[in-house]
Design a protein around this motif. Structure first.
Motif, short mmCIF file in Angstrom:
data_model
loop_
_atom_site.label_atom_id
_atom_site.label_comp_id
_atom_site.label_asym_id
_atom_site.label_seq_id
_atom_site.Cartn_x
_atom_site.Cartn_y
_atom_site.Cartn_z
N PRO A 826 -22.32 12.00 47.45
CA PRO A 826 -23.14 11.90 48.67
C PRO A 826 -24.51 12.56 48.51
N GLY A 827 -25.40 12.27 49.47
CA GLY A 827 -26.70 12.93 49.51
C GLY A 827 -27.68 12.41 48.48
N GLU A 828 -28.66 13.23 48.18
CA GLU A 828 -29.75 12.81 47.30
C GLU A 828 -29.35 12.75 45.83
N ASP A 829 -28.14 13.23 45.49
CA ASP A 829 -27.70 13.15 44.09
C ASP A 829 -27.66 11.71 43.61
N LEU A 830 -27.42 10.77 44.55
CA LEU A 830 -27.40 9.35 44.19
C LEU A 830 -28.25 8.58 45.19
N SER A 831 -29.37 8.04 44.71
CA SER A 831 -30.29 7.28 45.57
C SER A 831 -30.40 5.83 45.16
N CYS A 832 -29.84 5.48 44.01
CA CYS A 832 -30.01 4.12 43.50
C CYS A 832 -28.74 3.66 42.80
N LEU A 833 -28.29 2.46 43.18
CA LEU A 833 -27.15 1.83 42.54
C LEU A 833 -27.61 0.51 41.94
N VAL A 834 -27.30 0.29 40.67
CA VAL A 834 -27.66 -0.97 40.01
C VAL A 834 -26.38 -1.66 39.54
N ILE A 835 -26.16 -2.88 40.00
CA ILE A 835 -25.02 -3.68 39.57
C ILE A 835 -25.56 -4.74 38.60
N ILE A 836 -25.18 -4.65 37.35
CA ILE A 836 -25.74 -5.52 36.31
C ILE A 836 -25.24 -6.96 36.45
N ARG A 837 -23.94 -7.14 36.63
CA ARG A 837 -23.38 -8.49 36.76
C ARG A 837 -22.32 -8.50 37.85
N LEU A 838 -22.13 -9.62 38.51
CA LEU A 838 -21.04 -9.76 39.47
C LEU A 838 -19.72 -9.56 38.73
N PRO A 839 -18.81 -8.77 39.30
CA PRO A 839 -17.64 -8.31 38.53
C PRO A 839 -16.47 -9.29 38.50
N PHE A 840 -16.70 -10.46 37.92
CA PHE A 840 -15.60 -11.40 37.70
C PHE A 840 -14.74 -10.90 36.54
N ALA A 841 -13.42 -11.05 36.68
CA ALA A 841 -12.52 -10.68 35.59
C ALA A 841 -12.76 -11.62 34.41
N PRO A 842 -12.66 -11.13 33.17
CA PRO A 842 -12.83 -12.01 32.01
C PRO A 842 -11.82 -13.16 32.05
N PRO A 843 -12.24 -14.39 31.82
CA PRO A 843 -11.32 -15.53 31.93
C PRO A 843 -10.20 -15.51 30.90
N ARG A 887 -26.33 10.39 56.56
CA ARG A 887 -27.67 10.83 56.16
C ARG A 887 -28.11 10.24 54.82
N ASP A 888 -27.20 9.56 54.13
CA ASP A 888 -27.54 8.98 52.82
C ASP A 888 -28.51 7.81 52.99
N LYS A 889 -29.36 7.65 51.98
CA LYS A 889 -30.34 6.56 51.99
C LYS A 889 -30.58 6.15 50.55
N GLY A 890 -30.63 4.84 50.30
CA GLY A 890 -30.86 4.44 48.91
C GLY A 890 -31.00 2.94 48.76
N VAL A 891 -31.09 2.53 47.50
CA VAL A 891 -31.33 1.12 47.18
C VAL A 891 -30.23 0.60 46.25
N VAL A 892 -29.83 -0.65 46.51
CA VAL A 892 -28.92 -1.36 45.61
C VAL A 892 -29.70 -2.49 44.95
N PHE A 893 -29.72 -2.48 43.62
CA PHE A 893 -30.28 -3.60 42.86
C PHE A 893 -29.12 -4.41 42.28
N VAL A 894 -29.16 -5.72 42.44
CA VAL A 894 -28.21 -6.60 41.78
C VAL A 894 -28.99 -7.45 40.78
#
Length: 936
Positions: A826-843, A887-894
């Protein structure tokens, strides 16, 4: 007793005095009678340049040491301090080796006195510390550490640590110290005289040591049994009213509408004997949302409620945070206990025997024995999760953990003190039994009842149920399981169970036992050879079928089925497995006869001998179980289960792992679990897909029960607290090769990190891609710009990596698998989350592929009915890492454009809380983000 300790720390230009590294600073603190009486510190001119990394780590540069004395000038002062003293350091061999080299180079004699290592002492005495690094131990013990990696500060902190460790050692019970003595002699630290003097001192003034139970030459912490509370009139309360009490009692508590609804719904489900599926968004307060109505209902009807979680962290949160709150506000007393599978608990019988056993008389085993002796004076749980064991300690734990196969039950003198049976008795007397999904569904599968009888259950983190049930109703074995069992049996020469039973023959004169053991010893090599042949052939079969190169890394998996029977190579494997089956049968008969011979003379055996026979019989039972598993995995192939093999392409020739899992678990759960419970409440932050529970209720077999459902929204204002951004100039991975893709995303991650100043969690679906991106990012950025942590790159558990990540301002954590859920930053320790790929299970995942095949056979759509819902739930878990409080605030990049460019991609967005989506070039998105962050 020598009460003088000189605690020394040195800072150096590198790690190896033999390669010319030199000391640049010395700090020394003298401790006498547990009081600091003197200090010494000095910079030292190393006469060579200080490397940039060392300067960055210590803050010491060439200018600071230019006018400092040479080591030969400070050596006399250090040697004088050390005269007649213990040399003490944190990781003592490092500091001592440097000093010895410098003493010799300066023409002085080397130090030859006793030494103490505070790392080693901490490992023995501070069993629950997360880490034994000096800084983290200082935090754990509340010692102020002003200048880490400066010799004077490190020596000062180590001195305070030493005092606390010596005080703890002195406070140990006399009996514990006496049992510790032989193991401490085998440590690096010179503890013999210190412990001997403490023993003499305690023996001369024998006092009752409160809170201790002394039995069979072990001191264990006393334990008060839990009595079942009588039901009280105060239990007749409205669960909703307790929230008002909570608001009055807790200063910062805020009433949440979703939490009120959850309390009412859980209570209604239990009252009406209905099942319920409740998605409770982050911030709803679901733990109290189900604990309050469960406790009230359970008390009113005098029945225990079972709470099942997937993670240990949630169990700890319930016991350490939520249960104490409820004890303050509920108008009636209650008791809650955590019950785990028996392998989590120490078997006191086995430990008592192992203490006198010289088998595996190595450093790790002796250290672990010492640790467990100390732990017994502190623990009332006997739960391995309380310990921070090294890998060698974990091996020893396998010898002394509780198990059903070699348990003497009520015939054991330790029975009343047995941690596992004690926890079971406590659970029977408890109002709340907190367990894990694994034990919950093992209880369903087991012939013996593991949990107290219950009719109402709360299943938290319920999105894991399908996989846990698949695991526990599946079958698995491998070569190493068989190898370990045969190793435990051993031969006459190698101190295994066979050799110990030979000794028993001599002591108890068991007629026919020696002949039986001779036959076992002759049979073991034949069985080992047959096992080697079978598993090596299985490995060759997989690598041939997959056409895998011996240069491949990681595991290669191969799904097999009924069609295998037509292949000549597989028929040869079947013949080999038959030979293994017959060999194990023959051995098993000999083992059984041996046990029977011993049982006929049991009245003449002492307790230790009875335990030995029980262990021997336990191995026999396990061998029989593994034989049946292997038989099922190779001969029991059927269309309701998926069967597969895994091998290490670069591993041992016989390193083969066999698995099977049921493809569909819904019908089994419906018949064996839900039909037998009055009310099961399943809850999680991620149970719905596109605002529907159909996927989850169908997979878990709940459709026919018509469960109550509710989607309780988070109280957070996601539209105000979160930016959701999809850069359009990141390529899809199938548009470029992986090397190009990694180069692009590493560069983009760097640009984002510059704006957010680190504080970023980057989630991957591939360990290989994580590692490559980490390395490229490291090359792009300046060495001191960002602190990088990578799962699988930096050592340590998920909890330790998360803790280290939070310690630095400009840090970035690269994670996969377990980092998609369950971590709380929680809090300012984490302000940004980046998800590189949609999490499909390997076929090519065997279980996913088998489930998809079944859906196809049944006329379904595997992508829409399986792959997509699974990925959406995983995605929601990842998204939930960012905002943990109001109180948390941040950005998610996909970075995966499929989320906005495909029809199915929009399903990911509609499954999230309402949050606006921004698309555009990365440069434009970062400009917008920078302005938004500046406003906060």
């Amino acid at each position: 007793m020598n009460n003088r300790y000189v605690v020394i720390d040195v800072e150096t230009t590198g790690n190896s005095p033999a390669r010319g590294d030199r000391i640049i600073q010395v700090g020394a603190v003298v401790v006498e009678n547990n009081i600091i009486v003197d200090r010494f510190s000095s910079f030292v001119n190393p006469e060579i340049p200080i490397p940039p990394f060392i300067e960055q780590l210590t803050g010491i540069n060439d200018e600071m040491v230019a006018d400092a004395p040479l080591f030969e000038e400070v050596a006399p002062a250090i040697l004088q301090m050390l005269e007649g003293s213990y040399f003490v350091a944190h990781n003592v061999l490092f500091d001592l080796n440097f000093l010895q080299e410098e003493f010799e180079n300066s023409g002085y004699r080397k130090f030859s006195g006793p030494m103490l290592d505070t790392v080693e002492l901490s490992r023995v005495l501070l069993l629950q510390a997360d880490s034994y690094q000096l800084g983290q131990l200082a935090d754990y013990l509340g010692i102020v550490h002003e200048n880490p990696h400066q010799a004077d500060s490190d020596a000062e902190v180590t001195a305070h640590l030493l005092v606390q460790l010596l005080n703890k050692l002195t406070a140990l019970p006399l009996l514990t110290l006496q049992r510790l003595e032989p193991f401490l002699k085998k440590m690096q630290s010179s503890l013999e005289e210190i412990v001997k003097d403490i023993i003499i001192s305690k023996s001369s003034r024998i006092e009752d040591e409160e809170g201790m139970d002394y039995f069979r030459q072990l001191a264990i912490k006393s334990f008060s049994p839990v009595e079942k509370e009588d039901i009280g009139a105060d239990a007749d309360v409205d669960p909703q009213s307790l929230l008002r009490t909570l608001a009055e009692e807790m200063e910062h508590y805020e009433t949440r509408e979703s939490q009120q609804k959850m309390i009412g719904m859980v209570f209604e489900a239990m009252e009406d004997h209905q099942h319920a599926v409740i998605e409770a968004g982050t911030g709803v307060g679901k733990s109290l949302g189900y604990l309050i109505p469960s406790l009230v209902y359970g008390k009113q009807h005098d029945r225990p409620i079972v709470i099942s979680t997937h993670t240990i962290q949630l169990q700890q949160q319930l016991m350490e945070r939520d249960i104490p709150i409820l004890k303050n506000i509920l108008p009636f007393p209650f008791h809650a206990t955590v019950l785990k599978g028996r392998n989590n608990y120490l078997c006191l019988r086995k430990f008592e025997q192992a203490l006198d056993d010289s088998y595996d008389d190595n450093y790790d085993t002796n250290l672990t024995k010492a640790q467990l002796l100390v732990w017994l004076t502190e623990t009332t749980q006997g739960d391995v999760e309380e310990l921070n064991l090294a890998s060698g300690g974990k091996l020893f734990w396998q010898q002394v953990k509780s198990d059903s196969g070699s348990c003497l039950n009520q015939r054991c003198p330790w029975f009343s003190r047995c941690f596992y049976h004690r926890k079971r008795r406590e659970a029977t007397a408890s109002d709340l039994v907190i367990t894990n999904h694994a034990l919950l569904f093992t209880d369903v599968k087991s012939d013996a009842q593991l949990l107290p009888s219950y009719k109402e259950v709360i299943i938290d983190e319920a999105h894991h149920v399908e996989e846990v049930v698949s695991d526990h109703f599946g079958v698995q074995t491998d070569y190493f399981v068989f190898a370990r069992l045969l190793e435990r049996l051993g031969t006459k020469e190698d101190n295994g169970l066979v050799q110990k039973l030979y000794e028993l023959t001599e002591a108890a004169e068991v007629t026919g036992l020696e002949e039986s053991l001779e036959k076992i010893a002759l049979k073991l090599p034949d069985l080992k050879m047959e096992l080697d042949d079978l598993f090596r052939t299985l490995r060759d079969y997989v690598l041939e079928a997959k056409k895998s190169s011996m240069n491949d890394f990681g595991r290669v998996s191969y799904r097999y089925g009924e069609q295998e029977g037509k292949r000549v190579a597989w028929q040869a494997i079947m013949e080999m497995s038959q030979r293994v089956h017959f060999e194990v049968n023959d051995l098993e008969k000999l083992l059984k006869k041996t046990v029977q011979l011993c049982e006929e003379k049991e009245d003449h055996f002492n307790f230790k001998q009875k335990g030995l026979v029980a262990d021997f019989n336990g191995v026999r039972n396990q061998l029989q179980e593994e034989k049946e598993k292997l038989r099922h995995l190779l001969w029991g192939v059927n269309e309701d289960e998926v069967f597969w093999l895994e091998v290490e392409a670069k591993g041992a020739k016989n390193a083969v792992y066999l698995y099977s899992k049921p493809i569909v678990i819904g019908d089994m759960l419906a018949d064996e679990f839900f039909a037998k419970k009055n009310s099961a409440v399943l809850t999680s932050a991620t149970l719905s897909v596109r605002n529907s529970f159909q996927y989850m209720t169908s997979r878990l077999g709940l459709d026919d029960f018509g469960p109550m459902t509710a989607n309780l929204p988070s109280p957070f204002s996601y539209d105000q607290q979160v930016k959701f951004m999809v850069p359009e100039d990141v390529p899809l991975i199938n548009e470029v090769d992986q090397e190009t893709f990694v180069a692009v995303i590493a560069r983009q991650l760097y640009h984002i990190a510059k704006v957010t100043r680190g504080r970023m969690l980057v989630l991957f679906t591939s360990s290989d891609m994580l590692r490559e991106t980490y390395n490229v990012f490291k090359n792009i950025s300046d060495s001191d710009e960002f602190v990088l942590f990578g799962q699988g790159i930096d050592s340590g558990s998920r909890a330790r990596l998360t803790k280290n990540f939070k310690k630095f301002e400009q840090s970035i954590l690269f994670g996969t698998s377990s980092f998609w859920e369950g971590i709380d930053i929680p809090g300012e320790d984490l302000s940004c989350l980046v998800i590189i790929r949609l999490p499909f299970a390997p076929p090519d995942n065997p279980v996913t592929a088998a489930r998809a095949d079944k859906l196809k056979r049944d006329g379904g759509n595997p992508f829409m009915e399986l792959s997509l819902p699974q990925a959406i739930i995983r995605f929601k878990q990842g998204f939930g890492r960012l905002v943990r409080t109001q109180r948390d605030k941040g950005v998610v990049f996909v970075f995966d454009r499929r989320i906005t460019e495909t029809r199915y991609g929009k399903s990911f967005i509609t499954s999230l809380p309402p949050v606006p989506v921004q698309k555009g070039l990365m440069a434009d998105l970062l400009t917008d983000l920078e302005g938004w962050l500046d406003q906060s």
